[in-house]
Design an enzyme around this catalytic site. Structure first.
Site, mmCIF file in Angstrom:
data_model
loop_
_atom_site.group_PDB
_atom_site.id
_atom_site.type_symbol
_atom_site.label_atom_id
_atom_site.label_comp_id
_atom_site.label_asym_id
_atom_site.label_seq_id
_atom_site.Cartn_x
_atom_site.Cartn_y
_atom_site.Cartn_z
ATOM 1 N N VAL A 35 0.854 -1.201 0.000
ATOM 2 C CA VAL A 35 0.000 0.000 0.000
ATOM 3 C C VAL A 35 0.887 1.248 0.000
ATOM 4 O O VAL A 35 0.660 2.193 -0.775
ATOM 5 C CB VAL A 35 -0.953 0.007 1.229
ATOM 6 C CG1 VAL A 35 -1.645 1.358 1.370
ATOM 7 C CG2 VAL A 35 -1.986 -1.108 1.102
ATOM 8 N N VAL A 36 1.904 1.245 0.858
ATOM 9 C CA VAL A 36 2.760 2.437 0.976
ATOM 10 C C VAL A 36 3.539 2.674 -0.320
ATOM 11 O O VAL A 36 3.575 3.798 -0.840
ATOM 12 C CB VAL A 36 3.714 2.288 2.187
ATOM 13 C CG1 VAL A 36 4.743 3.411 2.208
ATOM 14 C CG2 VAL A 36 2.908 2.273 3.489
ATOM 15 N N ILE A 138 -6.584 -14.995 9.686
ATOM 16 C CA ILE A 138 -6.157 -16.398 9.636
ATOM 17 C C ILE A 138 -7.369 -17.325 9.539
ATOM 18 O O ILE A 138 -7.234 -18.471 9.154
ATOM 19 C CB ILE A 138 -5.289 -16.806 10.859
ATOM 20 C CG1 ILE A 138 -6.087 -16.739 12.162
ATOM 21 C CG2 ILE A 138 -4.013 -15.985 10.936
ATOM 22 C CD1 ILE A 138 -5.427 -17.486 13.321
ATOM 23 N N ASP A 139 -8.564 -16.818 9.864
ATOM 24 C CA ASP A 139 -9.752 -17.687 9.907
ATOM 25 C C ASP A 139 -10.272 -18.083 8.519
ATOM 26 O O ASP A 139 -10.998 -19.057 8.383
ATOM 27 C CB ASP A 139 -10.898 -16.988 10.661
ATOM 28 C CG ASP A 139 -10.509 -16.623 12.084
ATOM 29 O OD1 ASP A 139 -9.583 -17.242 12.624
ATOM 30 O OD2 ASP A 139 -11.133 -15.702 12.642
ATOM 31 N N ARG A 166 2.284 -35.615 17.273
ATOM 32 C CA ARG A 166 2.157 -37.003 16.811
ATOM 33 C C ARG A 166 3.342 -37.845 17.308
ATOM 34 O O ARG A 166 3.184 -39.009 17.682
ATOM 35 C CB ARG A 166 2.059 -37.030 15.289
ATOM 36 C CG ARG A 166 1.480 -38.311 14.751
ATOM 37 C CD ARG A 166 1.405 -38.273 13.240
ATOM 38 N NE ARG A 166 0.174 -37.712 12.701
ATOM 39 C CZ ARG A 166 -1.022 -38.273 12.776
ATOM 40 N NH1 ARG A 166 -1.177 -39.426 13.403
ATOM 41 N NH2 ARG A 166 -2.068 -37.715 12.234
ATOM 42 N N MET A 181 -7.483 -22.448 16.142
ATOM 43 C CA MET A 181 -8.320 -21.239 16.088
ATOM 44 C C MET A 181 -9.288 -21.288 14.906
ATOM 45 O O MET A 181 -9.381 -22.305 14.218
ATOM 46 C CB MET A 181 -7.428 -20.012 15.982
ATOM 47 C CG MET A 181 -6.884 -19.546 17.307
ATOM 48 S SD MET A 181 -6.067 -17.953 17.093
ATOM 49 C CE MET A 181 -5.973 -17.420 18.789
ATOM 50 N N GLU A 234 -11.915 -24.333 17.520
ATOM 51 C CA GLU A 234 -12.309 -23.650 18.769
ATOM 52 C C GLU A 234 -13.805 -23.330 18.795
ATOM 53 O O GLU A 234 -14.405 -23.218 19.856
ATOM 54 C CB GLU A 234 -11.496 -22.375 18.980
ATOM 55 C CG GLU A 234 -11.747 -21.302 17.926
ATOM 56 C CD GLU A 234 -11.062 -19.980 18.249
ATOM 57 O OE1 GLU A 234 -10.528 -19.803 19.343
ATOM 58 O OE2 GLU A 234 -11.065 -19.099 17.353
HETATM 59 O O1 F6P Z 1 -9.888 -13.736 14.024
HETATM 60 C C1 F6P Z 1 -8.628 -14.226 14.283
HETATM 61 C C2 F6P Z 1 -8.580 -14.909 15.624
HETATM 62 O O2 F6P Z 1 -7.273 -15.375 15.851
HETATM 63 C C3 F6P Z 1 -9.588 -16.054 15.821
HETATM 64 O O3 F6P Z 1 -9.164 -17.255 15.236
HETATM 65 C C4 F6P Z 1 -9.690 -16.118 17.321
HETATM 66 O O4 F6P Z 1 -10.935 -16.639 17.714
HETATM 67 C C5 F6P Z 1 -9.556 -14.672 17.713
HETATM 68 O O5 F6P Z 1 -8.904 -14.010 16.644
HETATM 69 C C6 F6P Z 1 -8.790 -14.441 18.975
HETATM 70 O O6 F6P Z 1 -8.882 -13.096 19.274
HETATM 71 P P1 F6P Z 1 -7.949 -12.346 20.295
HETATM 72 O O7 F6P Z 1 -6.573 -12.276 19.707
HETATM 73 O O8 F6P Z 1 -8.578 -11.007 20.430
HETATM 74 O O9 F6P Z 1 -7.939 -13.152 21.542
#
Ligand code: F6P
Length: 340
Positions: A35-36, A138-139, A166, A181, A234
């Site tokens: 972007v920069v 990352i989700d 493992r 996560m 999670e």
């Molecule tokens: O949205 C990214 C994420 O890492 C999720 O996978 C996780 O539920 C959440 O953020 C954790 O959030 P925080 O870093 O605010 O605890």
């Protein structure tokens, strides 16, 4: 000297701010760098906002030039810092964010972040600001991009941990419940589970009862396996701790049908967000960051920049705000088949 790019865009002297928001993701720095530098090449004066929308509301902005983003493409996290910002959900917060930009003559904003961040970006776009979103979480639960910045690295980091687990699991004859996560989305768990050869994968979209998990563990033991790995998202109806507790209760109720393996839980947590971005995330971040600037330079605001079918894609923020993307049903089906 005016470059051909500047002539094309005609943005000389226009001001653009960039921020990273929500959960940090490996590759955010690559996007910021793009972007920069592309911003400078298109004639924009670029400003970096510290700590996401909270920093914007507080007026934490500073000029960023091409040299300020040197040596960051290989670094995880974000140079600008990131935060979640409840104030941006309020009218007062949105008006203050816009006022901070107006005071500095900034008419363009690039928001690098995931779901909540792009909802915030849309809130400002609706009020007339020229905003471009860059799909980063990352989700990988954001509509408008097949894959989001940071997800591939997070999968690799989790995989390395599962491979290590493992080793100890097979030495000790244990079953590990490994929690990854992903918030309410099972994409990370599916990828990690499939790529690590997990015996079972538990996600919000393909939930398994504790009874079904117990049966799966017994079957694995019965087939002569030395250990088992169960990847748990999670966001699944029972997270790894809750599942372990329920499995222990089942064992007490049915001592005549032992699991076969001792049980251990490992919650990978924020480890998955850390570390250096891999090649995929550096390239994706660079590509989407550059595309966000190009979009604004063309005078097109209110778009999320993503990658669909290997190509750059622009999706209206209006469609992205507040919605999520579920994992590909074919991947879910494959995971089910592999769990046999
Ligand atoms: O949205 C990214 C994420 O890492 C999720 O996978 C996780 O539920 C959440 O953020 C954790 O959030 P925080 O870093 O605010 O605890």
């Amino acid at each position: 000297m005016t470059t051909s790019i500047e002539k094309q865009s005609g943005k000389a002297g226009a001001r653009l701010a960039v921020l990273t928001s929500g959960g940090d993701a490996p590759g955010m720095n690559a996007a910021l760098r793009a972007v920069v530098r592309v911003g400078a090449a298109r004639g924009f004066e670029v400003f970096g906002v510290q700590h996401g929308f909270s920093g914007l509301i507080a007026g934490e902005l500073r000029p960023l030039g091409p040299r300020d983003v040197g040596g960051i493409i290989e670094r995880g996290g974000t140079l600008l810092g990131s935060a979640r910002c409840a104030a941006l959900k309020t009218e007062a917060g949105q008006l203050e964010a816009l006022a901070q930009l107006q005071r500095r003559g900034i008419e363009h904003l690039v928001v690098i972040g995931g779901n909540g961040s792009q909802t915030g970006a849309w809130a400002l776009a609706r009020r007339g600001l020229a905003v471009a979103g860059v799909a980063s979480t990352i989700d990988n639960d954001l509509p408008g991009s097949d894959i989001t910045i940071g997800c591939t690295t997070a999968v690799d980091v989790a995989l390395e941990s599962v491979d290590r687990l493992r080793t100890t699991a097979s030495s000790q004859g244990r079953v590990f419940l490994v929690e990854v996560m992903g918030r309410d989305c099972g994409y990370l768990a599916l990828q990690v589970g499939i790529a690590s050869g997990a015996e079972l994968i538990v996600t919000p979209e393909a939930s398994l009862s504790a009874e079904a998990v117990a049966a799966g563990i017994r079957e694995a033991y019965g087939r002569g396996k030395s250990h088992a790995i169960i990847v748990v998202a999670e966001g699944a109806s029972l997270d790894a701790e809750a599942l372990a507790k329920r499995l222990a209760e089942l064992q007490q109720l049915q001592p005549q049908t032992p699991l076969g393996f001792e049980l251990r839980v490992c919650r990978l947590g924020h480890v998955q967000r850390g570390g250096a971005p891999g090649a995929v995330d550096r390239l994706l971040g660079t590509r989407l960051g550059a595309a966000a600037v190009d979009c604004l330079a063309e005078g097109v605001g209110g778009m999320l920049l993503g990658q669909i079918g290997g190509r750059l894609a622009r999706t209206p923020l209006a469609e992205v705000a507040g919605s999520t993307k579920a994992p590909d049903p074919a991947l879910l089906e494959l995971a089910r088949t592999l769990a046999l």
